[in-house]
Write an enzyme that holds these catalytic residues in place. Sequence first.
Site, PDB file in Angstrom:
ATOM      1  NE  ARG A  69      -3.882  -0.824   2.371  1.00 27.91           N
ATOM      2  CZ  ARG A  69      -4.992  -0.975   1.624  1.00 27.91           C
ATOM      3  NH1 ARG A  69      -5.374  -0.030   0.818  1.00 27.91           N
ATOM      4  NH2 ARG A  69      -5.691  -2.072   1.706  1.00 27.91           N
ATOM      5  NE  ARG A  95      -5.803   0.554  -3.561  1.00 26.30           N
ATOM      6  CZ  ARG A  95      -5.472  -0.699  -3.244  1.00 26.30           C
ATOM      7  NH1 ARG A  95      -6.296  -1.689  -3.530  1.00 26.30           N
ATOM      8  NH2 ARG A  95      -4.332  -0.969  -2.646  1.00 26.30           N
ATOM      9  CG  LEU A  97      -6.222   7.175   0.328  1.00 25.63           C
ATOM     10  CD1 LEU A  97      -6.869   8.548   0.288  1.00 25.63           C
ATOM     11  CD2 LEU A  97      -5.313   6.955  -0.877  1.00 25.63           C
ATOM     12  CG  ASN A 111     -14.326  10.230   0.367  1.00 28.96           C
ATOM     13  OD1 ASN A 111     -14.326   9.893  -0.829  1.00 28.96           O
ATOM     14  ND2 ASN A 111     -14.817   9.457   1.318  1.00 28.96           N
ATOM     15  CG  HIS A 113     -19.214   7.685   3.177  1.00 26.70           C
ATOM     16  ND1 HIS A 113     -18.463   6.567   2.868  1.00 26.70           N
ATOM     17  CD2 HIS A 113     -20.194   7.264   4.015  1.00 26.70           C
ATOM     18  CE1 HIS A 113     -18.966   5.525   3.496  1.00 26.70           C
ATOM     19  NE2 HIS A 113     -20.011   5.917   4.201  1.00 26.70           N
ATOM     20  CB  THR A 145      -8.955  13.036   9.230  1.00 20.73           C
ATOM     21  OG1 THR A 145     -10.056  12.166   9.547  1.00 20.73           O
ATOM     22  CG2 THR A 145      -9.441  14.463   9.167  1.00 20.73           C
ATOM     23  CG  ASP A 149     -15.753   6.458   5.257  1.00 23.87           C
ATOM     24  OD1 ASP A 149     -15.237   7.048   4.304  1.00 23.87           O
ATOM     25  OD2 ASP A 149     -16.121   5.268   5.208  1.00 23.87           O
ATOM     26  CB  THR A 176     -29.933  12.365  -8.130  1.00 22.23           C
ATOM     27  OG1 THR A 176     -30.654  12.235  -6.912  1.00 22.23           O
ATOM     28  CG2 THR A 176     -30.339  11.246  -9.083  1.00 22.23           C
ATOM     29  CD  GLN A 177     -30.494  15.366  -3.736  1.00 22.98           C
ATOM     30  OE1 GLN A 177     -30.139  16.448  -3.259  1.00 22.98           O
ATOM     31  NE2 GLN A 177     -31.396  15.280  -4.705  1.00 22.98           N
TER      32      GLN A 177
HETATM   33  C1  GRF Z   1     -20.558   7.166  -4.987  1.00 23.41           C
HETATM   34  O1  GRF Z   1     -21.734   6.708  -4.400  1.00 23.41           O
HETATM   35  C2  GRF Z   1     -19.630   7.684  -3.932  1.00 23.41           C
HETATM   36  O2  GRF Z   1     -20.283   8.326  -2.879  1.00 23.41           O
HETATM   37  C3  GRF Z   1     -18.981   6.431  -3.446  1.00 23.41           C
HETATM   38  O3  GRF Z   1     -18.800   5.643  -4.590  1.00 23.41           O
HETATM   39  C4  GRF Z   1     -19.738   6.016  -5.581  1.00 23.41           C
HETATM   40  C5  GRF Z   1     -18.963   6.428  -6.790  1.00 23.41           C
HETATM   41  O4  GRF Z   1     -19.750   6.682  -7.904  1.00 23.41           O
HETATM   42  N1  GRF Z   1     -17.787   6.725  -2.694  1.00 23.41           N
HETATM   43  P1  GRF Z   1     -19.103   7.396  -9.173  1.00 23.41           P
HETATM   44  O5  GRF Z   1     -17.844   6.639  -9.564  1.00 23.41           O
HETATM   45  O6  GRF Z   1     -18.825   8.823  -8.835  1.00 23.41           O
HETATM   46  O7  GRF Z   1     -20.153   7.254 -10.233  1.00 23.41           O
END
Ligand code: GRF
Length: 193
Positions: A69, A95, A97, A111, A113, A145, A149, A176-177
Site C-alpha cells: 500500500r 482504496r 489511503l 471525499n 461518502h 483525515t 470516513d 443524484t444528490q
Molecule cells: C458514490 O456513491 C460515492 O459516494 C462512493 O462511490 C460512488 C462512486 O460513484 N464513494 P461514481 O464513480 O462517482 O459514479
Amino acid sequence: MKNIVILISGSGSNMAAIVRAAQRDHWRKTLGAQVAAVISNRPQAEGLALAREHLIATDVVDHTRFATREAFDAELATVIDRRQPTLVVLAGFMRILTPAFVTRYEGRLLNIHPSLLPAFTGLKTHQRAIDAGCQVAGATVHRVTADLDHGPILAQAAVPVLPGDTGETLAARVLTQEHLIYPQAIADLLRNL
Ligand code: GRF
C-alpha cells in the site's frame, strides 16, 4: 490557477458532475480553478473515457502493480504532485489511503461518502440504512483525515428511504444528490482558498 485533481476507480459520475459544473459555471474565470487531471487506480475505469471526452488529462496508477500500500500511495502522490494540486478530490476512489498519504494532502483532500456520516461508514451503506429501518439516507462531503470516513463535514444532502427500496434504488436516489453537493462544496471551498 488552482488545480483540482480527481481520483476515481469506477464509473466516475461524481467526477463528471464536477467537470460539468466547472464548465457550466466557468470556474476558470469565476474561481481561477480547473480540473487539471483525473487519475484512476483501475486502467478499465469507465470514468477515464468520460474524462478524456471532456479533454481532461488522465493518468493510471494501477494498484495491482505495487507490492505494498505504501509503494502504491508513494507513486500515486508523485503522479498527483505533477499536476500541482490545490485540491485532491476522491470521487468513488476505492482504496484505503495510508496515513502518510493523508498527511501529505492534509487540508486539501476531500471525499464523498454515500451516507449521512457519522452513520454508516464503510461499504454497503444503502442496504445497511434500509436494514436499520432508516427513513432518511443521504450523502456527505467531508475532509479526509487518517480516521476513515470521519473527517470534518463540509456538506450533506438527505433523501427519503421509500417503501420497497432496494440498495440499488436508494443508491441511485442518493447519487443524484451527490452530483449536486460535491461540485457545490468544492466551489465553496475554492472561493475561500
Ligand atoms: C458514490 O456513491 C460515492 O459516494 C462512493 O462511490 C460512488 C462512486 O460513484 N464513494 P461514481 O464513480 O462517482 O459514479
